[in-house]
Design a protein around this motif. Structure first.
Motif, PDB file in Angstrom:
ATOM      1  N   LEU A  18      -5.534  -0.310  -3.685  1.00  0.00           N
ATOM      2  CA  LEU A  18      -6.165   0.297  -2.511  1.00  0.00           C
ATOM      3  C   LEU A  18      -7.661   0.022  -2.501  1.00  0.00           C
ATOM      4  O   LEU A  18      -8.236  -0.296  -1.447  1.00  0.00           O
ATOM      5  CB  LEU A  18      -5.899   1.801  -2.509  1.00  0.00           C
ATOM      6  N   LEU A  44       0.821  -1.208   0.000  1.00  0.00           N
ATOM      7  CA  LEU A  44       0.000   0.000   0.000  1.00  0.00           C
ATOM      8  C   LEU A  44       0.854   1.257   0.000  1.00  0.00           C
ATOM      9  O   LEU A  44       0.416   2.307  -0.492  1.00  0.00           O
ATOM     10  CB  LEU A  44      -0.932  -0.008   1.227  1.00  0.00           C
ATOM     11  N   ALA A  78      -8.142  -3.638  -1.530  1.00  0.00           N
ATOM     12  CA  ALA A  78      -7.778  -3.861  -0.132  1.00  0.00           C
ATOM     13  C   ALA A  78      -8.848  -3.311   0.806  1.00  0.00           C
ATOM     14  O   ALA A  78      -9.238  -3.973   1.783  1.00  0.00           O
ATOM     15  CB  ALA A  78      -6.421  -3.225   0.159  1.00  0.00           C
ATOM     16  N   VAL A  85      -2.649   4.349   5.133  1.00  0.00           N
ATOM     17  CA  VAL A  85      -3.172   5.041   3.952  1.00  0.00           C
ATOM     18  C   VAL A  85      -3.213   6.543   4.195  1.00  0.00           C
ATOM     19  O   VAL A  85      -2.895   7.351   3.303  1.00  0.00           O
ATOM     20  CB  VAL A  85      -4.567   4.499   3.591  1.00  0.00           C
TER      21      VAL A  85
END
Length: 525
Positions: free
Chosen positions: A507, A27, A510, A222
């Motif tokens: 992303l 990520l 996920a 993130v």
């Protein structure tokens, strides 16, 4: 009394840590590697995903109780056991398997008669491009010149290729008459590999990152990644030298922002990162620690990302995030599952972001406001007008390839025969992922995607954990943040192709896996 861990628990914990660490590394790596649109970055990402999936398989095998029957298939509301192994039940397996099956069917070699029956448009393309195909004969490129120029000597091509000093041409250049319906099977195989790798990461995140602690940790990663990219974007905006990271040159036709080669894709990534940052902020507000550093860091990160979103110049991202927030917020208000805190935080973050962006780049913010106003007259807007032309041609592809599609990943090749007169650019994407799926996969493909999205939206995205008995406040906030970000990117795909960018696709998948896993955990899997 000291608790004795069961045999193998330490190894399972180690595998869990390795999987989570690799997912976090992916990520962080994928957006910083120019969005993972280049082959080297995509290969590294897929290799990492393969390792993660392999670790999950090892954990699955290791954690299988010896007392569990080896051959069982027991289905519960949220899970099922197959051959003694425990899997969560999402309702998305059938659409995913059906889509992969459709792609595989596009790659099955068929005789010319079967191709004409399944996809007349593809058969016509092959007849115009492959010597001998129209007559049902094997394709022989040594006869290409006689085929292109009737009456030409058939020995000219081998003679030219066989001149001393040229590359050896011992390889056979004749092929069977059978071929797949995909216009470009190599591209279809490549997209299938990417699709399978994304399904792998979805499975791992849904099964292994279910706890609120793990999900909050991913939200932090993130958030910090998006914050770092936003700072980079602002610095490059103030001191741009024509190179990403001030050393990597970009093509002349690129529109870079931050580490991405396209400012729209940078903004699309922030669409999913900003709601997560606000979710983390709300979590710490509810924990009653207003002076804690995580509260300040998450709030400041959200403000900076919102400001950078406006400076990036992507109208689609701004409108998609706004629409997703309003739609999801309206649904949650109707269910009485959001309160004043969420709306107050959102309003305060927007106000602070506008002030920050006006201070950093007031002229660029004014330009963004002007561009947003110009959308009221879309017929005079070059970007929107060009998209309408592309969409019209894409619909023609859908009409010519309604059953099998042109082949996953073959939009650029299929478009060759559909450019309107005067077109000055090459269309590699349709700027609408839903239309592009319909063109590449046919009507069956887009119907499968629609069915999968319907299940996901109904069962997971719009199912707030606040409705679950005893759901923790952190789970509620994380679910809201992920839901708004996922919904925003789904809306954005109607006017862009962000999910074809490796970092954004990873992303998105996920976060979808985290949402599915968290929902199943709360339901008692």
């Amino acid at each position: 009394m000291r608790t004795i861990p069961r045999p193998g628990a330490t190894i399972e914990a180690l595998l869990d840590m390795m999987m989570e660490g690799l997912i976090i590394a992916l990520l962080v790596f994928t957006p910083l590697a120019f969005g993972t649109v280049q082959t080297w970055a995509l290969c590294l990402a897929q290799a990492g995903i393969t390792v993660v999936f392999g670790l999950w398989l090892c954990r699955l095998i290791w954690s299988r109780p010896a007392s569990r029957p080896a051959r069982t298939f027991v289905v519960a509301d949220t899970s099922f056991n197959l051959l003694g192994y425990h899997f969560i039940r999402t309702g998305l397996g059938i659409p995913a398997a059906a889509f992969v099956a459709l792609v595989l069917l596009q790659l099955v070699p068929l005789p010319p008669g079967a191709v004409r029956l399944a996809s007349p448009a593809a058969a016509e393309v092959f007849s115009r491009a492959l010597p001998g195909y129209a007559d049902g004969l094997p394709t022989d490129f040594t006869a290409a010149e006689a085929w292109l120029i009737p009456g030409a000597q058939p020995e000219v091509v081998p003679a030219l290729l066989g001149v001393e000093g040229d590359l050896p041409i011992d390889a056979d250049v004749s092929f069977s008459a059978s071929r797949p319906v995909s216009l470009y099977p190599f591209a279809t195989w490549g997209r299938l590999l990417t699709l399978v790798s994304l399904l792998m990461i979805f499975v791992v995140t849904a099964h292994c990152l279910q706890s609120p602690v793990q999900q909050e940790r991913v939200c932090w990663i993130v958030t910090l990644t998006g914050f770092g990219m936003s700072v980079l974007g602002v610095l490059q905006l103030l001191a741009w030298n024509g190179r990403i990271y001030w050393f990597y040159p970009v093509p002349d036709d690129a529109s870079p922002f931050g580490p991405f080669l396209n400012h729209n894709h940078f903004a699309a990534y922030l669409e999913m990162a900003i709601p997560l940052a606000l979710a983390v902020f709300v979590i710490h507000v509810r924990r009653g620690r207003p002076a804690a550093s995580p509260l300040v860091l998450s709030g400041f990160s959200a403000v900076v990302m919102l400001a950078t979103l406006s400076l990036a110049g992507s109208r689609g991202a701004i409108l998609s995030l706004t629409a997703a927030s309003l739609i999801y917020g309206a649904v949650m208000i109707a269910r009485r599952q959001v309160g004043r805190l969420e709306w107050s935080v959102a309003a305060g973050a927007v106000a602070a972001a506008l002030l920050f962006s006006a201070w950093v780049g007031g002229e660029r913010l004014t330009q963004m406001a002007t561009r947003l106003q110009s959308m009221a007259h879309f017929e005079q807007e070059p970007s929107l007008s060009a998209r309408l032309v592309t969409w019209a041609s894409t619909l023609r592809i859908v009409g010519d390839y309604p059953v099998t599609g042109a082949g996953l990943g073959t939009f650029a090749e299929a478009c060759i025969h559909y450019y309107p007169p005067g077109t000055a650019s090459v269309w590699r994407e349709a700027d609408n992922d839903y239309l592009q799926i319909a063109a590449e996969m046919g009507i069956p493909g887009i119907l499968v995607v629609a069915a999968g999205l319907a299940v996901f939206l109904r069962r997971f995205l719009f199912r707030s954990p606040a409705a679950e008995q005893g759901a923790a406040s952190s789970s509620v906030s994380i679910h809201h943040g992920m839901a708004i970000g996922i919904l925003a990117i789904l809306l954005h795909e109607s006017i862009d192709f962000s999910l074809q960018v490796g970092a954004i696709a990873l992303l998105f998948v996920a976060l979808s896996g985290l949402m599915v896993g968290g929902t199943v955990r709360r339901e008692g899997a």
